[in-house]
Design an enzyme around this catalytic site. Sequence first.
Site, short mmCIF file in Angstrom:
data_model
loop_
_atom_site.label_atom_id
_atom_site.label_comp_id
_atom_site.label_asym_id
_atom_site.label_seq_id
_atom_site.Cartn_x
_atom_site.Cartn_y
_atom_site.Cartn_z
N ASP A 184 6.32 4.15 -4.68
CA ASP A 184 5.49 2.97 -4.85
C ASP A 184 5.64 2.04 -3.65
O ASP A 184 6.66 1.38 -3.49
CB ASP A 184 5.90 2.25 -6.14
CG ASP A 184 4.93 1.13 -6.47
OD1 ASP A 184 4.09 0.79 -5.61
OD2 ASP A 184 5.02 0.59 -7.58
N HIS B 259 -1.68 -0.61 -12.45
CA HIS B 259 -0.90 -0.61 -11.23
C HIS B 259 -1.06 0.77 -10.62
O HIS B 259 -1.21 1.76 -11.34
CB HIS B 259 0.57 -0.93 -11.52
CG HIS B 259 1.40 -0.96 -10.27
ND1 HIS B 259 1.01 -1.65 -9.15
CD2 HIS B 259 2.59 -0.38 -9.96
CE1 HIS B 259 1.92 -1.48 -8.21
NE2 HIS B 259 2.88 -0.72 -8.67
N CYS C 159 -2.19 -3.38 -4.77
CA CYS C 159 -1.54 -2.10 -5.07
C CYS C 159 -2.35 -0.85 -4.69
O CYS C 159 -1.80 0.08 -4.12
CB CYS C 159 -1.12 -2.04 -6.53
SG CYS C 159 -2.46 -2.19 -7.72
#
Length: 678
Positions: A355, A332, A274
């Site tokens: 994202d 995250h 991530c």
Amino acid sequence: FVEFKLYGVDLKLVENLSRHRTDGFISSKELVVRRGAAFKVGLELKGRPFNPNTDILKIKIMLGRLYTIMPVSYRPKHSDSLWTAFMDLSSFNPQQPCVYISPPASAPVGRYKLVICAFTKDGQSVCTLGKLTLLCNPWCKEDSVYIPFEDQREEYVLNDSGLLFTGTATNLVPRPWSFDQFESGVLEACLNLLEVSPQHQLNRRTDYLNRNDPVYLSRVVSAMINSEDDRGVVKGNWTGDFKDGLNPSLWTGSGDILRQWAQSGFSPVKYGQCWVFAAVMCTVMRVLGVPCRVVTNYNSAHDTNSNLVIEEYYTKTGQKLPGSKDSIWNFHVWVECWMSRPDLGSAMDGWQVLDPTPQERSGGVFCCGPAPVKAVRDRRIGLIYDVPFVYAEVNADVHTIIVSQGQVVRVNKDTEKVGALICTKAVGFPRVQNITGDYKVVRSMYTCGIPQSPEHHGGLQGGILVFLNLDKPAVSGEPIRFTIKIINKQNKVKRLKMHLNAQAKEYNHTPSDTFWESHGVLQMGPAEGKDLIQQQILPTQYEDVVGDDLINLAVVLEDMSSQEQALATEEFNIASPQLIIKIANENSVMVHREQMATVTFTNPFSHPVSGILVVAGAGLIQDKVTFRSVPKITGGKVQQAISFIPRMVGSKMLLANLMLTDVRSTVRGFKMVSVKSG
Ligand SMILES: *[C@@H]1O[C@H](CO)[C@@H](O)[C@H](O)[C@H]1NC(C)=O
Ligand SMILES: *[C@@H]1O[C@H](CO)[C@@H](O)[C@H](O)[C@H]1NC(C)=O
Ligand SMILES: *[C@@H]1O[C@H](CO)[C@@H](O)[C@H](O)[C@H]1NC(C)=O
Ligand SMILES: CC(=O)N[C@H]1CO[C@H](CO)[C@@H](O)[C@@H]1O
């Protein structure tokens, strides 16, 4: 008048680049300018001078096959929607006339061609060609990415280094990162990314027209950063085995990744997780001129069935089980981009979540956002894009469940755990900024930076309460000490079985096998409270198992007469040692002058370690980072000298990354370097 000739366009590189805040791109040798602001182009004439009374200049601007033609006037003209051009007759040099060209603040971004033609009275014409790259302009009020503070524009568009936050909400671990937007090949790779995108391949014309809109641009980029569904940049891998690529923890910046992707003919770079996806996206958006920052959400829920509840399962002896498809990542990382939302109304202007990590498909492809942060806070889950998904990531409830022989014997509900802290790097300083309040209305007990352990407890209905607390944050090389506190709320003697269990856990994984456990029986008097049960795990017991992972620690109590259960858990990381970077003559670092630095590592582990050292820094170390092997060391210090030649003036980050090969840890460090113009 045959002698009238127009020679090449002199794009007045240096001067206009600094006015457009694009001087960082100087090494690309191209004219890089921002929309909504005029730039100057000089013409070289051979033969007779230019005669403004009889000669006419026209300019054609092309983006692919789209084009616009504008006459050059002699007076400045302003337009919100059209390209305009004028010549300033007050400072007019007939042999070398200059033309000011103004792209509208709503022009599409991309690589343009430019043709300038002169027509004489008798119908002759001559033309010359140039190229330019047009970016968004957060300095321009009419631009939809306008952000009104200079320090924010500098941080979110021009800063080529930063910090990415990992670890846990109570023990943040900053990772230095080189965004590299001004390093060689990066601008080009970012423009390539738009051209390799499925949208562009499908219909160039539509893609070019849509590129005026940062909502569109950011969504395209969010899909192109991961390699799912398209020829995107980074391939994700969460297996823990990275032998045919690079361990995601070892990247130090975006430049290597983007260059490697472009040089390989756009095959995905292995591997990312991530923070790598988010950091590379941040680079691309900053290059395109869209203000962008990397954001970490601690205890990020991935709610696959949209019920806003995440279930976690434990055995009766405190071992965490691989659970449902839902999961909680300890952290995250995504990005926020700043833009207005004409599609949703001005109340949704501002920061938008994007994202690029491939988690769920949105509109059929792996991308996410832009989701207005305000929509997430106000639970406006009907708004585009992907607001419900982001809402769950920061707001889901956690149910901790003890199962025994297929039966649920105990459920704890926690409404505070998910989204415990949301943060980003502060503007202008290498430290954390808490932005939890932008996402939710909170009553959180976590604090940013200062480790302060919340109490996780579970109790028997009416019976026993149990609490588990670390005495202080865990540090490499030191025992992990913790205290268990038990309160017997009932007025009778209780005999309890106690099980303690520790497992290593990657930030987004279910835990591996138990590496430490302890069992016992104890007796509690009527209405008694005990908080003296101290326990410790020694370095030799955790060092080789845990590394950069987290520890999941659990205590389960069982009332031996009623068989009722109580559970308390704690998840934490172990603060690893830091690399110390020292710059020689720190206050007189000059651009283009060789500079020395040393990187020092002190081994806190109970056995010798060795590793690979990588040193990098946008604007300081060109192109490739340096790899060096560090000799084995036993409890001592090792020093590595490095030299570099700063290429850019300003506050730059020198960063170092030491991957240890004998323990599962990576050690990092950074140092800000102020480079003067000499
Ligand atoms: C992850 O990396 C391993 C080893 O390099 C490889 O075998 C595996 O196929 C990769 N997984 C994915 C999803 O790319
Ligand atoms: C970038 O951030 C660093 C701190 O991390 C700061 O020292 C520097 O001034 C910033 N640079 C710009 C251009 O804002
Ligand atoms: C972060 O911000 C939230 C909301 O403003 C607050 O409740 C929390 O205590 C903060 N944590 C800090 C300052 O560490
Ligand atoms: C239109 C524009 O901004 N042009 C500038 C290019 O650079 C020169 C030198 O700094 C300025 O004088 C022009 O105004």
